[in-house]
Design an enzyme around this catalytic site. Structure first.
Site: not given
Lengths: 314, 430
Positions: B62, B65-66, B96, B154, B181, B234, B307, B311
């Site tokens: 989980h 990696l953006r 996502n 997720d 999720h 999670h 997870d 940010h």
């Protein structure tokens, strides 16, 4: 004002972290500032040359006005930002706002904000003393101080009293600050309201919780009614204001359950006919306008202590 | 890439019931032999690993990696570098991204970028529904062909029960696990923290643990209906543990993961309004943390997953309620779980199971063992190394960890993927 103050806080963020001595220091000082309102010239030079910024990022009339008058009566230079005129509506972050204000070297910043913890965030980015004038549903310390001042004036003491706080406890920063404050000062605190407005774990704050108002009022010395905060979506928590008024509104019949000399308080603004009938709000037991009067004096005391005012108040 | 002999370590390979001192020979990118004493064939690089643990490479099922779309927070390059430094040889990339990984084209991009710049293996996870909107099923077959190993929305929960039912059925037909999720968003109502005594005191709006467990309960009914492979992302509360434990007893194909932060922190961590403690699901009560630990120890919770949610300050240097939820975790996960080993809650073998063998099994990935013939994905751990979490020294592009300044004990000192050393603590390789 030559007394040694039991007050060493840099900021006034909440009642949770003040000691009983510190609270009493503010109350005593507020008492001495009270008479300034009766002078022909309502002004003392104690904060002359100090700059106070009122940063009101959430709607407020009474509290902002009270802080403005308090600052002016201490001869501070005060300016106010409100939500509509502030750059936050243009997308500026609170930290950027803080950095910009800091660059103007204020001595005290008073902040009202819709979200809990905002004043704490401000303290990390600003040199000035920060006063929390209400952060979300967290704390509103000057309200609790003016409430304590009012109770003490009318009851002669706070320790040992039974205080009932009734209404929208979950959304209320007034309730939280008063619970912290009154518990430290030795009062017994009861909270009452629909179960759907009593937050989980409220008993862990040292209060007794009631889901009906009548048993909570039994033998009470002080009855503090809170406003239903429809703007915080309290509306979905109970059927409607009619039923709320019927089950939880303070009317003369219910007030009779409290002690005969019990006082009635409200932080305002009142929803007349909802949490309180007009006859109670305007009745002989109501001390609501005295709360407002003391609000100015208490805020003068807070600004004085945080602003390092000179001893020229007398 | 020379062959490698890891000499004199403690080999912990729970998939084969091995926990013993042994040498490990890696040849041609595969595990060649694990034996008490191995003579290095000529040309083999010998690395002394006395007093260290040699375990199958850790797998994080989980990870955010953006990439594509939010490379200012993390990229496949930086995220996999962080993974390697944290002891992971493989990560599963949550879908996502921007755009979300709901089509073959996005999966192929991730696979290609991972091949070009990835430091460890990257297994994409595709969306359950198009655009993560919870309305229409994504092209799961295409996603699977392109390399996705599971599906998940997720960050978003599939709220509509009919959509979830059909997703479970369809995924079952493809043999894809569905990772949920679990959050009833009408009940959580965007509450930024756990609803309980701490949030009541500090005036943050809370979301009840039931927002998670009520959704898990619904999903478990749908698993009973469909027979699909279902995995709880999670998991964070005692009630979820109770539900999962009960359906496992009935033999339903259900697994669950827990994050290190839900094992180590309670809602009290939010008291100072540190936005790095804002995470979904929120940090829970002491009782919930105790339940998660017990469930991880007894196997009700199968796996630890980070997870890892990078940010930037843009999302985090704001008011608590405004802050984006999530924290990074790849470089702290192992040390935090080693605290549970030191506390006697997990044995070393169970730790390795939860961080390597179990994720491999749940998702059908290679690895998770040091059996001869398998890919040479190996993590070398110094369980005693003392270090302090300093966000400025992390490999991740983001710094949002609530563990800054925490004194840690134990860390990965070498990470080997397919026989190549992709991370080594300074001075470890002669």
């Amino acid at each position: 004002m030559n007394q040694a103050h039991a007050f060493t806080q840099k900021h006034l963020l909440g009642m949770e972290h003040l000691s009983a001595d510190e609270i009493t220091t503010i109350l005593d000082l507020g008492e001495r500032f009270l008479e300034i309102a009766d002078r022909p010239i309502k002004k003392v030079p104690t904060l002359r040359g100090k700059t106070v910024i009122n940063l009101f990022l959430e709607a407020s009339t009474r509290t902002r006005t009270s802080f403005e008058i308090a600052a002016k009566r201490l001869s501070a230079d005060s300016v106010s930002f409100s939500a509509s005129s502030s750059s936050t509506t243009k997308g500026e972050t609170l930290i950027d706002t803080a950095n910009n204000l800091d660059a103007m070297s204020p001595d005290i910043v008073v902040i009202r904000h819709a979200q809990a913890g905002s004043p704490h965030l401000l303290t990390k980015h600003i040199d000035a003393a920060v006063v929390n004038a209400g952060d979300g549903q967290h704390e509103h310390p000057t309200q609790a101080l003016l409430d304590a001042s009012t109770i003490r004036a009318h009851k002669g003491k706070i320790a040992g009293l039974t205080v009932v706080i009734c209404g929208d406890i979950d959304h209320s920063r007034v309730a939280r600050s008063n619970i912290f404050s009154l518990r430290k000062l030795g009062a017994r605190v009861r909270v009452a309201g629909p179960r759907s407005l009593l937050p989980l774990g409220i008993e862990s704050m040292g209060v007794e919780a009631f889901d009906r108002i009548e048993p909570a009022l039994d033998g009470a010395d002080v009855v503090m009614m809170l406003r239903i905060q429809l703007e915080r979506n309290a509306g979905g928590r109970f059927p409607n204001t009619r039923e709320y008024a019927r089950l939880f509104g303070l009317n003369p019949r219910r007030l009779a359950l409290a002690k005969p000399d019990a006082i009635v308080m409200h932080p305002g603004p009142i929803n007349r006919g909802v949490e309180m009938s007009p006859s109670v709000a305007d009745g002989p037991r109501s001390v609501i306008l005295d709360q407002v009067a003391r609000g100015v004096a208490i805020r003068m005391a807070a600004l004085y202590l945080l602003g390092g005012g000179s001893d020229a108040a007398e | 890439m020379p062959d490698i002999l890891l000499r004199g370590g403690r080999v912990i390979d729970p998939a084969r019931n091995v926990d013993a001192g042994a040498d490990v020979l890696l040849q041609n990118g595969k595990v060649a032999a694990v034996e008490a004493r191995l003579a290095p064939p000529s040309g083999t690089k010998v690395i002394e690993v006395e007093n260290l643990w040699v375990v199958p490479g850790l797998i994080d099922m989980h990870t955010h990696l953006r990439e594509p779309g939010q490379e200012y927070k993390e990229s496949i390059e930086t995220g996999t570098a962080a993974a390697a430094a944290g002891g992971f040889t493989a990560v599963c990339a949550m879908p996502n991204t921007v755009p979300p990984n709901d089509t073959r084209a996005v999966t192929e991009l991730i696979v290609r970028r991972a091949r070009e710049v990835g430091v460890v293996r990257v297994y994409p996870i595709g969306c359950i529904t198009q655009g993560q909107k919870g309305e229409s099923l994504a092209e799961m077959g295409d996603l699977q062909e392109a390399g996705c190993v599971a599906v998940s929305d997720d960050g978003k929960c599939v709220m509509n029960s009919e959509v979830m039912r059909r997703a479970l059925e369809y995924a079952r037909g493809l043999g894809l696990p569905v990772i949920q999720h679990a959050e009833d968003t009408s009940l959580s109502a965007n509450g930024p923290a756990h609803e309980g005594a701490a949030t009541t005191r500090i005036g943050l709006r809370g979301q009840p643990a039931a927002a998670e467990s009520a959704m898990v309960a619904r999903d478990l009914e749908l698993v009973a209906l469909t027979g699909a492979r279902y995995h709880v992302a999670h998991a964070s509360c005692a009630e979820t543990v109770r539900l999962v434990r009960e359906v496992k007893r009935r033999g339903l194909p259900v697994t669950a993961e827990v994050t290190p932060h839900h094992l180590m922190l309670t809602d009290e961590a939010c008291v100072g309004y540190d936005t790095n403690t804002r995470v979904h699901p929120p940090l829970r009560s002491q009782e919930d943390v105790a339940a998660m630990r017990a469930a991880l120890a007894d196997g009700t919770i199968d796996a630890v997953a980070t997870d890892h949610a990078p940010h930037s300050p843009v999302e985090k240097d704001v008011e608590f309620e405004q802050a984006a939820p999530g924290m990074i975790g790849l470089e702290t996960a192992l040390a935090l779980c080693l605290e549970l080993v030191a506390a006697g809650i997990l044995s070393p073998a169970v730790l390795v199971t939860r961080m390597s063998a179990a994720p491999a099994k749940i998702l059908g990935l290679p690895g998770g063992t040091l059996a001869p013939g398998t890919a040479a994905d190996v993590t070398v751990i110094d369980p005693r190394a003392a270090w302090t979490c300093d966000p400025s020294r992390l490999r991740s592009r983001s710094r949002n960890t609530p563990f800054a300044g925490r004194a840690m004990r134990g860390r990965g000192v070498m990470t080997i993927v397919a026989g190549s050393i992709v991370f080594a603590e300074e001075g470890r390789v002669g």
